[in-house]
Design an enzyme around this catalytic site. Structure first.
Site, PDB file in Angstrom:
ATOM      1  CE  LYS A 173      59.140  72.503   6.542  1.00  0.00           C
ATOM      2  NZ  LYS A 173      59.681  71.378   7.312  1.00  0.00           N
ATOM      3  CG  ASP A 175      45.041  69.853  -3.922  1.00  0.00           C
ATOM      4  OD1 ASP A 175      46.235  70.067  -3.652  1.00  0.00           O
ATOM      5  OD2 ASP A 175      44.472  70.328  -4.922  1.00  0.00           O
ATOM      6  CD  GLU A 201      60.624  68.028   9.031  1.00  0.00           C
ATOM      7  OE1 GLU A 201      60.214  68.533   7.977  1.00  0.00           O
ATOM      8  OE2 GLU A 201      60.815  68.682  10.068  1.00  0.00           O
ATOM      9  CG  HIS A 258      65.751  67.693  13.842  1.00  0.00           C
ATOM     10  ND1 HIS A 258      65.570  68.672  12.903  1.00  0.00           N
ATOM     11  CD2 HIS A 258      64.517  67.355  14.250  1.00  0.00           C
ATOM     12  CE1 HIS A 258      64.291  68.913  12.768  1.00  0.00           C
ATOM     13  NE2 HIS A 258      63.626  68.133  13.573  1.00  0.00           N
TER      14      HIS A 258
HETATM   15  C1  MEV Z   1      61.045  72.152  10.856  1.00  0.00           C
HETATM   16  O1  MEV Z   1      60.512  71.322   9.853  1.00  0.00           O
HETATM   17  C2  MEV Z   1      59.955  73.010  11.473  1.00  0.00           C
HETATM   18  C3  MEV Z   1      60.450  74.083  12.450  1.00  0.00           C
HETATM   19  O2  MEV Z   1      61.463  74.882  11.841  1.00  0.00           O
HETATM   20  C4  MEV Z   1      59.234  74.909  12.806  1.00  0.00           C
HETATM   21  C5  MEV Z   1      59.557  76.150  13.603  1.00  0.00           C
HETATM   22  O3  MEV Z   1      60.694  76.683  13.499  1.00  0.00           O
HETATM   23  O4  MEV Z   1      58.647  76.613  14.300  1.00  0.00           O
HETATM   24  C6  MEV Z   1      61.077  73.464  13.683  1.00  0.00           C
END
Ligand code: MEV
Length: 401
Positions: free
Chosen positions: A239, A255, A55, A353
């Site tokens: 995430k 892992d 990413e 992005h």
């Molecule tokens: C994207 O991979 C991760 C984010 O969505 C994390 C977040 O929203 O805190 C930018």
């Protein structure tokens, strides 16, 4: 880094023969970028952090965040002893309390039996250290006694060590209780093996063109509270944290599914899925953050030494224990979360992005070499970041003018 290591990384890290040793039915290898996050100071020591991730923006964001934490001395981290939990499911018992008492009375024998399997881990000071009992009465398959074997795995992730010990002690448990053992397997909710990190970013360092630092601090705290209160937001927030942690886990041959499972189960430990971090402001108005999560990571065993790129990742870190690796990963998770919240609470993340997205589209459209950046910039300048446009530019022989 030595020349041979540079060559190993450039070649993708893993030979076909090595791949075939790792898993079955191999037909090829699948490469990911191996990058280095900079600016990390953890417990007054500087680290270069290897990260494997596809990413865009993660490594840059993490390095930028670490730089801001470094201004106040970097991260302070901590970790538990590397104790894994192994579970034994005991069924067909007349009375759970009686069975527990029988097992407690023979605890020393059970631990000795488990340690008979501990091998080199025991030689390094680890091994079985205790039992815990959980009663789950009235399940669809009857009353269940779940016995937790607590096992210090030292510098290993420890899955093999603890699973072997569990299989070894199961018959003894059946003999002691008269019950029947069904499953014998580690728990990925390794909450005896927590890692924590905390750090401070000065409000002044958060100032933007349009907002004073204090406002950005408030917006980041509001974003943190959002994740603490709402599972829909917490999933995305966590995430983002795992974007950083998984990248370190992968780069060191660990892992990542185990780490993911543990992190999310821990985030839901009170029956309400929540954030793995907490953000607040001190009297001076500066931003404080902390993270706590289970991190079952090893620096021996598994792919940590079998994968040439993972070996390089571990060497680059220069760490001496699995606990230190877990602490570095926790600091990276905190940095990553900070970077995401800062971006989301100020400009939003799309600007950065879209730049990387434009590059990916240029590549997908067939741009090569220097053409990639030129095509990407043209897409951005036109405000038309689409694959068709990238293809049209390349078909038209697009060159810098
Ligand atoms: C994207 O991979 C991760 C984010 O969505 C994390 C977040 O929203 O805190 C930018």
């Amino acid at each position: 880094m030595q020349r041979a290591e540079v060559r190993t990384l450039a070649a993708g890290g893993l030979s076909m023969e090595q791949a075939e040793q790792l898993i079955e039915n191999v037909i090829g290898r699948f490469s990911l970028p191996f990058a280095v996050a900079t600016n990390f100071t953890i417990n007054s020591r500087d680290y270069l952090v290897p990260m494997v991730i596809e990413e865009p923006s993660v490594v840059a964001a993490c390095s930028f965040a670490a730089k801001l934490f470094r201004e106040t001395g970097g991260f302070q981290t901590g970790s538990d002893e590397p104790v894994m939990i192994g579970q034994i499911q005991l069924l067909d018992l007349d009375d759970l309390r009686v069975a527990e008492a029988q097992l407690r009375a023979r605890q020393a024998d059970i631990l000795a039996e488990a340690n008979a399997q501990a091998g080199s881990i025991q030689a390094r000071g680890g091994g079985a250290i205790g039992l815990d009992f959980r009663h789950i009465p009235g399940t669809p398959v009857g009353d269940m006694l779940v016995v937790h074997l607590l096992f210090d795995v030292r510098d290993a992730m420890g899955a093999n060590a603890i699973n072997s010990a569990l299989e070894h002690i199961a018959p003894l448990m059946e003999r002691i209780t008269g019950g029947r053992v069904n499953l014998r397997i580690l728990s990925n909710l390794s909450d005896r093996r927590m890692a924590t990190a905390r750090g401070v970013v000065r409000a002044k360092s958060l100032e933007t063109e349009s907002a004073p630092g204090a406002e950005v601090v408030s917006a980041i705290i509001e974003a943190g509270v959002f994740a603490e209160c709402d599972p829909y937001r917490a999933a995305t927030h966590n995430k983002g944290i795992m974007n950083g942690i998984d990248a370190v886990v992968l780069a060191t041959g660990n892992d990542w599914r185990a780490v993911e499972a543990g992190a999310h189960a821990y985030a839901a430990r009170d029956g309400h899925y929540t954030s793995l971090t907490h953000w607040w402001r001190d009297d001076a108005g500066d931003l404080h953050g902390e993270i706590a999560l289970p991190l079952a990571l090893g620096i021996v065993g598994g792919a940590t030494r079998a994968h040439p790129a993972a070996k390089i990742g571990l060497q680059m870190l220069g760490i001496e224990s699995a606990r230190e690796l877990a602490e570095v990963a926790a600091a990276v998770g905190l940095a990553q979360n900070f970077a995401a919240l800062r971006a989301l609470a100020t400009d939003g993340i799309q600007r950065g992005h879209m730049r990387m997205h434009a590059r990916q589209l240029a590549l997908a459209a067939g741009a090569v070499g220097g053409q990639v950046l030129l095509v990407a910039q043209q897409l951005i300048d036109e405000g038309n970041i689409r694959l068709e446009r990238a293809k049209a530019l390349i078909a038209g022989g697009f060159r810098d003018t």
